[in-house]
Design a protein around this motif. Structure first.
Motif, PDB file in Angstrom:
ATOM      1  N   ARG A   1     -42.863 -30.469 -24.553  1.00 44.25           N
ATOM      2  CA  ARG A   1     -43.570 -30.526 -25.829  1.00 44.25           C
ATOM      3  C   ARG A   1     -42.877 -31.598 -26.668  1.00 44.25           C
ATOM      4  NH1 ARG A   1     -43.112 -27.264 -30.760  1.00 44.25           N
ATOM      5  NH2 ARG A   1     -45.189 -26.867 -31.556  1.00 44.25           N
ATOM      6  N   ILE A   2     -43.638 -32.593 -27.133  1.00 44.22           N
ATOM      7  CA  ILE A   2     -43.086 -33.706 -27.908  1.00 44.22           C
ATOM      8  C   ILE A   2     -43.767 -33.709 -29.271  1.00 44.22           C
ATOM      9  CG2 ILE A   2     -42.651 -36.196 -27.929  1.00 44.22           C
ATOM     10  CD1 ILE A   2     -43.784 -35.728 -24.829  1.00 44.22           C
ATOM     11  N   LEU A   3     -42.974 -33.691 -30.328  1.00 44.34           N
ATOM     12  CA  LEU A   3     -43.520 -33.692 -31.682  1.00 44.34           C
ATOM     13  C   LEU A   3     -43.240 -35.020 -32.359  1.00 44.34           C
ATOM     14  CD1 LEU A   3     -42.369 -30.166 -32.909  1.00 44.34           C
ATOM     15  CD2 LEU A   3     -44.619 -30.827 -32.090  1.00 44.34           C
ATOM     16  N   GLY A   4     -44.166 -35.472 -33.172  1.00 46.33           N
ATOM     17  CA  GLY A   4     -43.989 -36.654 -34.005  1.00 46.33           C
ATOM     18  C   GLY A   4     -44.656 -36.410 -35.345  1.00 46.33           C
ATOM     19  N   ARG A   5     -43.948 -36.746 -36.427  1.00 47.24           N
ATOM     20  CA  ARG A   5     -44.531 -36.553 -37.761  1.00 47.24           C
ATOM     21  C   ARG A   5     -43.951 -37.571 -38.729  1.00 47.24           C
ATOM     22  NH1 ARG A   5     -41.140 -33.549 -41.231  1.00 47.24           N
ATOM     23  NH2 ARG A   5     -39.290 -32.811 -40.158  1.00 47.24           N
ATOM     24  N   VAL A   6     -44.736 -37.902 -39.733  1.00 54.86           N
ATOM     25  CA  VAL A   6     -44.297 -38.786 -40.812  1.00 54.86           C
ATOM     26  C   VAL A   6     -43.529 -37.939 -41.817  1.00 54.86           C
ATOM     27  CG1 VAL A   6     -45.089 -40.236 -42.726  1.00 54.86           C
ATOM     28  CG2 VAL A   6     -46.174 -40.425 -40.479  1.00 54.86           C
ATOM     29  N   THR A   7     -42.366 -38.437 -42.235  1.00 59.01           N
ATOM     30  CA  THR A   7     -41.544 -37.698 -43.200  1.00 59.01           C
ATOM     31  C   THR A   7     -41.514 -38.351 -44.576  1.00 59.01           C
ATOM     32  OG1 THR A   7     -39.542 -38.828 -42.434  1.00 59.01           O
ATOM     33  CG2 THR A   7     -40.087 -36.717 -41.389  1.00 59.01           C
ATOM     34  N   GLY A   8     -42.014 -39.583 -44.679  1.00 60.44           N
ATOM     35  CA  GLY A   8     -42.038 -40.237 -45.980  1.00 60.44           C
ATOM     36  C   GLY A   8     -42.444 -41.694 -45.861  1.00 60.44           C
ATOM     37  N   THR A   9     -42.679 -42.301 -47.016  1.00 59.27           N
ATOM     38  CA  THR A   9     -43.024 -43.717 -47.069  1.00 59.27           C
ATOM     39  C   THR A   9     -42.318 -44.366 -48.257  1.00 59.27           C
ATOM     40  OG1 THR A   9     -44.985 -43.312 -48.419  1.00 59.27           O
ATOM     41  CG2 THR A   9     -45.315 -43.377 -46.029  1.00 59.27           C
ATOM     42  N   ASP A  10     -42.117 -45.663 -48.169  1.00 58.91           N
ATOM     43  CA  ASP A  10     -41.565 -46.472 -49.251  1.00 58.91           C
ATOM     44  C   ASP A  10     -42.175 -47.853 -49.117  1.00 58.91           C
ATOM     45  OD1 ASP A  10     -40.107 -47.661 -51.278  1.00 58.91           O
ATOM     46  OD2 ASP A  10     -38.213 -47.663 -50.159  1.00 58.91           O
ATOM     47  N   GLN A  11     -43.228 -48.097 -49.857  1.00 62.13           N
ATOM     48  CA  GLN A  11     -44.016 -49.328 -49.756  1.00 62.13           C
ATOM     49  C   GLN A  11     -44.514 -49.487 -48.318  1.00 62.13           C
ATOM     50  OE1 GLN A  11     -41.910 -52.567 -51.634  1.00 62.13           O
ATOM     51  NE2 GLN A  11     -41.660 -51.416 -53.509  1.00 62.13           N
ATOM     52  N   ARG A  12     -44.073 -50.513 -47.603  1.00 59.99           N
ATOM     53  CA  ARG A  12     -44.545 -50.737 -46.230  1.00 59.99           C
ATOM     54  C   ARG A  12     -43.731 -49.964 -45.193  1.00 59.99           C
ATOM     55  NH1 ARG A  12     -44.410 -56.825 -45.332  1.00 59.99           N
ATOM     56  NH2 ARG A  12     -44.898 -56.131 -43.235  1.00 59.99           N
ATOM     57  N   LYS A  13     -42.650 -49.338 -45.593  1.00 62.72           N
ATOM     58  CA  LYS A  13     -41.833 -48.561 -44.652  1.00 62.72           C
ATOM     59  C   LYS A  13     -42.426 -47.166 -44.479  1.00 62.72           C
ATOM     60  CE  LYS A  13     -37.341 -50.620 -45.627  1.00 62.72           C
ATOM     61  NZ  LYS A  13     -35.976 -50.328 -46.136  1.00 62.72           N
ATOM     62  N   VAL A  14     -42.454 -46.726 -43.229  1.00 63.71           N
ATOM     63  CA  VAL A  14     -42.916 -45.382 -42.908  1.00 63.71           C
ATOM     64  C   VAL A  14     -41.787 -44.707 -42.124  1.00 63.71           C
ATOM     65  CG1 VAL A  14     -44.704 -43.974 -41.831  1.00 63.71           C
ATOM     66  CG2 VAL A  14     -45.279 -46.244 -42.735  1.00 63.71           C
ATOM     67  N   PHE A  15     -41.361 -43.543 -42.588  1.00 64.38           N
ATOM     68  CA  PHE A  15     -40.281 -42.800 -41.955  1.00 64.38           C
ATOM     69  C   PHE A  15     -40.873 -41.672 -41.112  1.00 64.38           C
ATOM     70  CE2 PHE A  15     -38.882 -44.617 -45.935  1.00 64.38           C
ATOM     71  CZ  PHE A  15     -37.762 -45.327 -45.552  1.00 64.38           C
ATOM     72  N   ALA A  16     -40.330 -41.487 -39.912  1.00 68.38           N
ATOM     73  CA  ALA A  16     -40.868 -40.474 -39.012  1.00 68.38           C
ATOM     74  C   ALA A  16     -39.734 -39.728 -38.323  1.00 68.38           C
ATOM     75  CB  ALA A  16     -41.772 -41.119 -37.973  1.00 68.38           C
ATOM     76  N   ALA A  17     -40.052 -38.527 -37.850  1.00 68.66           N
ATOM     77  CA  ALA A  17     -39.113 -37.706 -37.090  1.00 68.66           C
ATOM     78  C   ALA A  17     -39.835 -37.167 -35.872  1.00 68.66           C
ATOM     79  CB  ALA A  17     -38.579 -36.559 -37.945  1.00 68.66           C
ATOM     80  N   GLY A  18     -39.071 -36.873 -34.832  1.00 67.11           N
ATOM     81  CA  GLY A  18     -39.661 -36.332 -33.622  1.00 67.11           C
ATOM     82  C   GLY A  18     -38.667 -35.517 -32.839  1.00 67.11           C
ATOM     83  N   SER A  19     -39.194 -34.764 -31.885  1.00 72.87           N
ATOM     84  CA  SER A  19     -38.331 -33.946 -31.025  1.00 72.87           C
ATOM     85  C   SER A  19     -39.009 -33.700 -29.688  1.00 72.87           C
ATOM     86  CB  SER A  19     -38.007 -32.612 -31.690  1.00 72.87           C
ATOM     87  OG  SER A  19     -39.181 -31.853 -31.884  1.00 72.87           O
ATOM     88  N   ILE A  20     -38.186 -33.411 -28.692  1.00 71.09           N
ATOM     89  CA  ILE A  20     -38.664 -32.991 -27.382  1.00 71.09           C
ATOM     90  C   ILE A  20     -38.046 -31.634 -27.084  1.00 71.09           C
ATOM     91  CG2 ILE A  20     -38.753 -33.479 -24.900  1.00 71.09           C
ATOM     92  CD1 ILE A  20     -38.376 -36.446 -25.561  1.00 71.09           C
ATOM     93  N   THR A  21     -38.890 -30.700 -26.655  1.00 71.79           N
ATOM     94  CA  THR A  21     -38.457 -29.378 -26.216  1.00 71.79           C
ATOM     95  C   THR A  21     -39.209 -29.079 -24.915  1.00 71.79           C
ATOM     96  OG1 THR A  21     -40.224 -28.153 -27.338  1.00 71.79           O
ATOM     97  CG2 THR A  21     -38.234 -28.608 -28.624  1.00 71.79           C
TER      98      THR A  21
END
Length: 141
Positions: free
Chosen positions: A86-106
């Protein structure tokens, strides 16, 4: 079609099947012998590729398609081969053109135990470049 992660036409792709969740995307796949690093376990580079793909697609799903500029991996436990993942990916925030993301594998069997986690920064290109890189968005970038 030929993506090494989700491409049905790629001999390397597991392939990952991706579906939306309330806060991002979840992918499901099983790594085989072609993905082996240490005997019986997935190659660390494959883990990075899986997470980069899911987090990048999460950015696109959130309306901010981008290109990876930073990918920080943390390997907690080895990824077993021939085991549903199971692989998760999600956006955690933005700052103008920057997009921050987090993910995990279980594993599917134990989704509360992280095997690999990651944080990434993506940059959303300008509108003309975004249309060229992501033609399927048809001007939505």
């Amino acid at each position: 079609m030929y993506s090494p992660v989700v491409g049905a036409g790629s001999p390397l792709a597991p392939p990952v099947r991706i579906t939306p969740t309330d806060d991002g995307l979840v992918g499901h796949c099983t790594l085989g012998i072609a993905h082996e690093g240490p005997p019986g376990y997935g190659h660390g580079g494959m883990s990075a590729m899986l997470l980069d793909e899911l987090m990048g697609q999460a950015c696109t799903a959130a309306g901010s398609p981008g290109l990876t500029v930073s990918l920080q991996m943390r390997y907690h436990r080895p990824i077993p081969l021939e085991t549903p993942l199971r692989i998760l990916g999600r956006v955690t925030g933005t700052d103008q053109r920057k997009v921050f993301a987090a993910g995990s594998i279980t594993t599917e069997a134990d989704p509360s135990t992280d095997l690999v986690t990651a944080d990434a920064v993506f940059i959303t290109p300008g509108p003309d470049r975004a249309r060229a890189l992501f033609p399927s968005l048809r001007g939505e970038a």
